[in-house]
Scaffold this motif. Structure first.
Motif, PDB file in Angstrom:
ATOM      1  N   GLN A 100       0.846  -1.199   0.000  1.00 52.15           N
ATOM      2  CA  GLN A 100       0.000   0.000   0.000  1.00 52.15           C
ATOM      3  C   GLN A 100       0.877   1.243   0.000  1.00 52.15           C
ATOM      4  OE1 GLN A 100      -2.369  -1.059   3.485  1.00 52.15           O
ATOM      5  NE2 GLN A 100      -4.210  -1.200   2.203  1.00 52.15           N
ATOM      6  N   LEU A 101       1.932   1.228   0.823  1.00 57.56           N
ATOM      7  CA  LEU A 101       2.821   2.391   0.890  1.00 57.56           C
ATOM      8  C   LEU A 101       3.643   2.539  -0.388  1.00 57.56           C
ATOM      9  CD1 LEU A 101       3.884   2.186   4.654  1.00 57.56           C
ATOM     10  CD2 LEU A 101       2.209   3.720   3.595  1.00 57.56           C
ATOM     11  N   GLU A 102       3.754   1.445  -1.157  1.00 59.48           N
ATOM     12  CA  GLU A 102       4.448   1.506  -2.456  1.00 59.48           C
ATOM     13  C   GLU A 102       3.504   1.916  -3.574  1.00 59.48           C
ATOM     14  OE1 GLU A 102       7.693   0.971  -3.386  1.00 59.48           O
ATOM     15  OE2 GLU A 102       8.235   0.841  -1.260  1.00 59.48           O
ATOM     16  N   GLY A 103       2.232   2.146  -3.258  1.00 61.78           N
ATOM     17  CA  GLY A 103       1.331   2.675  -4.280  1.00 61.78           C
ATOM     18  C   GLY A 103       0.305   1.710  -4.845  1.00 61.78           C
ATOM     19  N   ALA A 104       0.065   0.599  -4.170  1.00 59.61           N
ATOM     20  CA  ALA A 104      -0.992  -0.317  -4.615  1.00 59.61           C
ATOM     21  C   ALA A 104      -2.266  -0.027  -3.826  1.00 59.61           C
ATOM     22  CB  ALA A 104      -0.561  -1.757  -4.398  1.00 59.61           C
ATOM     23  N   THR A 105      -3.402  -0.081  -4.508  1.00 60.21           N
ATOM     24  CA  THR A 105      -4.682   0.040  -3.805  1.00 60.21           C
ATOM     25  C   THR A 105      -5.105  -1.360  -3.390  1.00 60.21           C
ATOM     26  OG1 THR A 105      -5.392   1.995  -5.008  1.00 60.21           O
ATOM     27  CG2 THR A 105      -7.133   0.627  -4.071  1.00 60.21           C
ATOM     28  N   ILE A 106      -5.193  -1.582  -2.094  1.00 63.20           N
ATOM     29  CA  ILE A 106      -5.631  -2.894  -1.602  1.00 63.20           C
ATOM     30  C   ILE A 106      -6.864  -2.636  -0.751  1.00 63.20           C
ATOM     31  CG2 ILE A 106      -4.991  -4.889  -0.201  1.00 63.20           C
ATOM     32  CD1 ILE A 106      -2.066  -4.344  -1.148  1.00 63.20           C
TER      33      ILE A 106
END
Ligand code: UD1
Ligand code: MG
Length: 490
Positions: free
Chosen positions: A258-264
């Motif tokens: 999530q912090l790397e830019g994935a929407t979970i």
């Protein structure tokens, strides 16, 4: 005085000889997996982050299986066999023998404490060196300390001993500070005092934890450093703790992506193995498992209800309600809902594997589509192909598997069977219901169904008295009347 962590030598001993009786498993405890990796694999990985001079693994129960699994992941690990004397103290004693005359600090890790992170370990080693201690124990304060060894301190707060739950008095059992099973020892002090440890305890084992009191008797300093995150101290002894460790590890992994830019969308129902990779702007919908060495490229959407094992998913692809293993999905491709991709499936860019489709060991070219209700096995499909609904490649003749080869820009009718080995040439077409047993030349139309024959009145003659016969009779007389009136009109 502050020491650089590398001032003195550091050796790591990982304890993995126990059976793990409380797991009630035929698999050794340390080989149970969380985040796609065995418990002991997580421990070894964390240890390597400290760049130790040597890593020693102590094995006994299922030694070949445990040693083999670890060596495969980390070939440089030194394997030491524990003898019949049980206990963590004996395990460390034998590991020290294998370290010969090593004189620096010895970091002892338990193969069943998998959530330990390298920052916590670096902090522990630093605290040990700063405090000039003979031993520093990693501790944690747990609301429920059941099953762990307790850290006992004197009135001044100095650590005096560690007592196992089974050997604890009620007062000692009421202590909430636990031994995480992770320690740094000064090698020579450890060697000298381990030989003094006996087996007079509830389990009749040589406890490593007994060294603490012995060091104190020799007036040496023993410290306990509290783990910044108590989860790091979680020991896995049974399946309940295994599930808890898996959940905590997964929460960490989800948060990292999530912090790397994935929407979970739903971290609670999304499971991501530690070796999987998500690019930025990937969207993961609920109830999705991204396992093994799966790699998902930017902008792709995975889920809901999807499981990917060792897959590659290209940019902006969409994978919905799908089960896939060892499959490669091209950029902009769509998969599912309800697709089953078995190993060796390669779907080209902007291709489609649609609803209720199973694929195996097959390449489906760019922009090619297998949209509905199909089985595609051992097949090569070119580019720009569209297979009609219900395409089946009959790849197995009861003896061997055979390939189906379909060229570029082929369009097939619905409900075709391709009886392999068979080739369909570029640009060819097939009729609905074709059973294609012979190669189809480029640009040809293949028809294999006999012309349709209608036997008038068959139902009334052969199924008299049924509902079908009744309605057929009615329809036929209405048709006759209609034909008659048209006759009159003319
Ligand atoms: C141990 C500690 C306990 C601590 C807990 C933390 C001792 C006596 N107790 O208890 O204080 O709170 O870990 O999780 O050390 N092993 C060997 N050889 C053996 C026995 C065990 O290598 O003869 C290995 C096991 O495979 C395991 C680790 O040592 O990886 C710990 O053994 P386990 O039986 O789980 O000890 P705990 O009861 O958890
Ligand atoms: Mg344990």
């Amino acid at each position: 005085m502050t020491h650089n962590i590398n001032d003195r030598g550091l050796a790591v001993i990982v304890l993995a000889a126990g059976q793990g009786t409380r797991m009630k498993s035929s698999l050794p405890k340390v080989l149970h997996r969380i985040g796609g990796r065995p418990l002991v694999g997580h421990v070894i990985d964390t240890a390597l982050a400290l760049a130790p001079e040597r890593v020693v693994l102590v094995v006994r129960h299922e030694r070949d299986l445990v040693a083999g699994t670890v060596i495969e992941q980390t070939p440089g690990v030194v394997i030491v066999d524990q003898d019949d004397v049980p206990g963590t103290g004996r395990a460390v004693e034998l590991a020290l023998d294998a370290l010969d005359d090593f004189t620096g600090d010895v970091l002892v890790l338990s193969g069943d404490v998998p959530l330990l992170d390298s920052d916590t370990l670096t902090g522990l080693v630093g605290a040990h060196r700063d405090g000039s201690a003979a031993a520093t124990v990693l501790s944690a304060v747990l609301e429920d300390a059941t099953g762990y060894g307790r850290v006992i301190r004197d009135a001044e707060g100095a650590v005096t001993r560690i007592v196992e739950q089974k050997d604890a008095t009620p007062d000692e059992a009421a202590v909430h500070e636990i031994n995480a099973g992770v320690y740094v020892f000064e090698a020579q002090a450890l060697r000298a005092h381990l030989s003094l440890v006996g087996t007079a305890n509830a389990q009749g084992e040589k406890y490593l934890t007994d060294v603490v009191a012995l060091l104190r008797d020799s007036r040496l300093v023993v410290a306990a450093a509290s783990a910044p995150d108590a989860a790091a101290a979680l020991g896995v002894n049974d399946r309940v703790q295994l599930a808890e460790a898996a959940r905590l590890l997964n929460a960490r992994t989800v948060r990292r992506w999530q912090l790397e830019g994935a929407t979970i969308l739903d971290p609670a129902t999304t499971w991501i193995d530690v070796d999987a990779k998500l690019a930025s702007d990937v969207t993961v919908l609920p109830n999705t498992h991204i396992l093994g060495a799966t790699v998902v490229d930017a902008g792709a959407t995975i889920g809901p209800d999807t499981s990917l094992v060792h897959c590659e998913v290209g940019e902006n692809a969409t994978v919905t309600r799908t089960d896939a293993t060892l499959a490669v999905i091209g950029a902009g491709a769509t998969v599912g809902p309800f697709a089953y991709l078995r190993p060796g499936t390669h779907l080209g860019a902007r291709g489609k594997i649609g609803t209720f489709v199973e694929t195996k060991n097959s390449t489906i070219g760019e922009r090619s589509k297998v949209p509905h209700l199909s089985y595609i096995g051992d097949t090569t499909i070119g580019t720009g192909v569209n297979l009609g609904a219900g395409a089946i490649t009959a790849n197995y003749d009861d003896i061997a598997k055979h390939r189906t080869e379909i060229g570029d820009e082929v369009h097939t009718g619905s409900h075709n069977v391709f009886v392999a080995p068979v080739r369909i040439g570029d640009g060819a077409k097939t009729g609905a219901g074709a059973v294609v047993r012979k190669d189809v030349p480029a640009g040809a139309l293949a028809l294999s169904i006999a012309p349709q024959r209608n036997i008038e009145g068959w139902v009334e003659s052969n199924r008299p008295g049924t509902g079908a016969a009744d309605v057929a009779a009615r329809a036929r007389s209405a048709q006759k009347a209609d034909d008659g009136s048209q006759e009159e009109d003319r």
